[in-house]
Enzyme design. Sequence first.
Site, PDB file in Angstrom:
ATOM      1  N   PHE A  21       8.251  43.339   3.080  1.00  0.00           N
ATOM      2  CA  PHE A  21       7.853  44.298   1.859  1.00  0.00           C
ATOM      3  C   PHE A  21       6.560  45.117   2.132  1.00  0.00           C
ATOM      4  O   PHE A  21       6.104  45.471   1.074  1.00  0.00           O
ATOM      5  CB  PHE A  21       7.827  43.434   0.608  1.00  0.00           C
ATOM      6  CG  PHE A  21       8.815  43.802  -0.103  1.00  0.00           C
ATOM      7  CD1 PHE A  21       8.674  44.541  -1.550  1.00  0.00           C
ATOM      8  CD2 PHE A  21      10.021  43.285   0.109  1.00  0.00           C
ATOM      9  CE1 PHE A  21       9.847  44.702  -2.115  1.00  0.00           C
ATOM     10  CE2 PHE A  21      11.362  43.275  -0.844  1.00  0.00           C
ATOM     11  CZ  PHE A  21      11.116  44.059  -1.882  1.00  0.00           C
ATOM     12  N   ASP A 139       6.730  30.176  -0.003  1.00  0.00           N
ATOM     13  CA  ASP A 139       6.704  30.701   1.602  1.00  0.00           C
ATOM     14  C   ASP A 139       5.581  29.729   2.007  1.00  0.00           C
ATOM     15  O   ASP A 139       4.434  30.207   2.725  1.00  0.00           O
ATOM     16  CB  ASP A 139       6.371  32.114   1.721  1.00  0.00           C
ATOM     17  CG  ASP A 139       6.659  32.607   3.192  1.00  0.00           C
ATOM     18  OD1 ASP A 139       7.352  32.035   4.021  1.00  0.00           O
ATOM     19  OD2 ASP A 139       6.002  33.765   3.368  1.00  0.00           O
TER      20      ASP A 139
END
Length: 637
Positions: A21, A139
Amino acid sequence: MIGTVLDGRYQIIEKLGQGAFGATYLAINQRQMGRYCVVKHHQPDSTDPALLQEAQRRFEVEAQILAKLGQAHDQIPDLLDFFSESGEFYLVQEFIEGQTLSTEISHKQRLTEPEAVQLLRDVLEVLRYVHQERIIHRDIKPSNLIRRHKDQRIVLVDFGIVKQTQAQAVTPKSRFIVGTPGYIPPEQAQGYPLFCSDIYALGMTAIEALTGTQPHELAKDAETGEVLWKHVVQVSPELAAILDKMVCFYFANRYQSVTEVFQALDRAGPIWESLAVQPQLSPAAPPTGLSATQFTTPSLRTDAILAMAESVSRELEPHLEQPNVGPPAPVNNSLPTAPNLIAPKPIAAPHTVPTKLEPRSFPTFRFEIITVDHQGRLKEQSPGVAEYFRENLGMGVTLDLVRIPGGKFLMGAPSDEADSLEIERPQHRVTVPTFWMGKYPVTQEQWLAVASLPKVKLDLDPNPAYFKGKYLPVETISWMEAVEFCDRLSQHTGCTYRLPTEAEWEYACRAGTTTPFHFGETLTPALANYNGSKSAHPPHLGPRSHQTTTVGSFPPNAFGLYDMHGNVWEWCEDNWHDNYQEAPRDGTAWLGFSSDRLLRGGSAMSELGLCRSANRNGRNGIFRFNFNGFRVVGSPD
């Protein structure tokens, strides 16, 4: 990008990393004596103005949450600023001087067992707070764990919540997977992260630290999917058992909370309690030109960010886990929350449309039908009457169902309806037989009564709701749990109870209307419990409740049904389909192979467009989601 000055103050001096991203950069704040900070660049992959506007809104909500997390916990970087330029989004965070665990592992090859246990405790301490705030990191991996030079404590960086919601904003019906292969468990790889998904990732991180082997290099059992690692390194049986449970393939077999992991570590205490492990590392050289001073001074906007964070929407609507909301205003009674998980294999709900009822006399109730104009002003008020029957649930609790007369209607939204989407089209005419539907969403009192009945296929948590009160709607339940409720009620009464089909739900909600809402062209806070703060019309402006309200607090529709707009999302029987191509036209459930099930009606956290009669939503039927409830369809015979 190197040398660029963003927002008139942040000069980019080095690229630190690149992700799906966007990129992460080291920068200098020119307005704060050259202090160092980290700038994270998020770049949506859509140029659609409507999607970019939604991306902007979600970005701001998530940035406010990150600001709250960083301010409250010393082992999470402070969010110093956030802004957008040219349709792209930027986060500015505290620069942490230290080295990542991935660097530490590569330099030392492996951690010792006491060092690995200390690593677990350090990270679990941060996760305890993060999970209490109803946030999933998504994450966790060695490169996102930094051992801070000044105190050797582990700092948890790079939360996935902004990446998650940016993806959802620009591709609303797709599931962008946040996380790193090897560290994410199966449910997260399918787009459904849980709290225990973070526990899995931490377990894999500890295994890598012990073995010096990256997760993708470890074999897996062909039959069970479990990670095979104990042949690579020798550790105590106690630690091996803890790590094995942390990284179980099936989420229900893992530790379900940070507290459970701590308890397991404490039970093995004699091995580790006397050890205060702090790896002695020589401080790594900071990037070229960096001051050794810890950058902790907030930007000029931090106070404003934190002020906004206190009022941040708990929406994350409705895929993400939500931060805790303050205690609601007392409404009658009981019931605490319990985020228990359930077994994964879906069970089939009854799929038959209720059989025609023989003519029979039923009691009636009277009510007022409200219609408003496009400004939310009263346009018409007329009397209504409807038949109902009352089911005895036991424990002195009853359930009222209202007769919904059969008929035909145009299902879906026209192309010119504000806030409508292609998933609500094509409009198609549907014939719906007469049926009986819950007058209100199922309440916590009713849920408790039925949860006390004998089990059919699943265990039911008697107290799943976050907002407590026996006359508040039950929420934070899965589709499978709603089906189990219906199955138990059917077994108890000898009558058939089930969830409404999507066609039945919209037909019942519209109650003969063709406008976006059964009240007319719009809603106001006097008509429904929804998020009215961003509506274009002044009558809608007002405080959001951020919580459910007692069922029946707002006017009903012309069929005598209450709370069809807002309060809680309501599960339907159907599987999710991306549009109405080839949809049934007889009112039956549209079944299929998707694990997602239909939700209708919006919630207390939903903005106006999500509460329309035609609005559709889909979520995995196995998992619980905030503000998800249901009402039943049944028969008096």
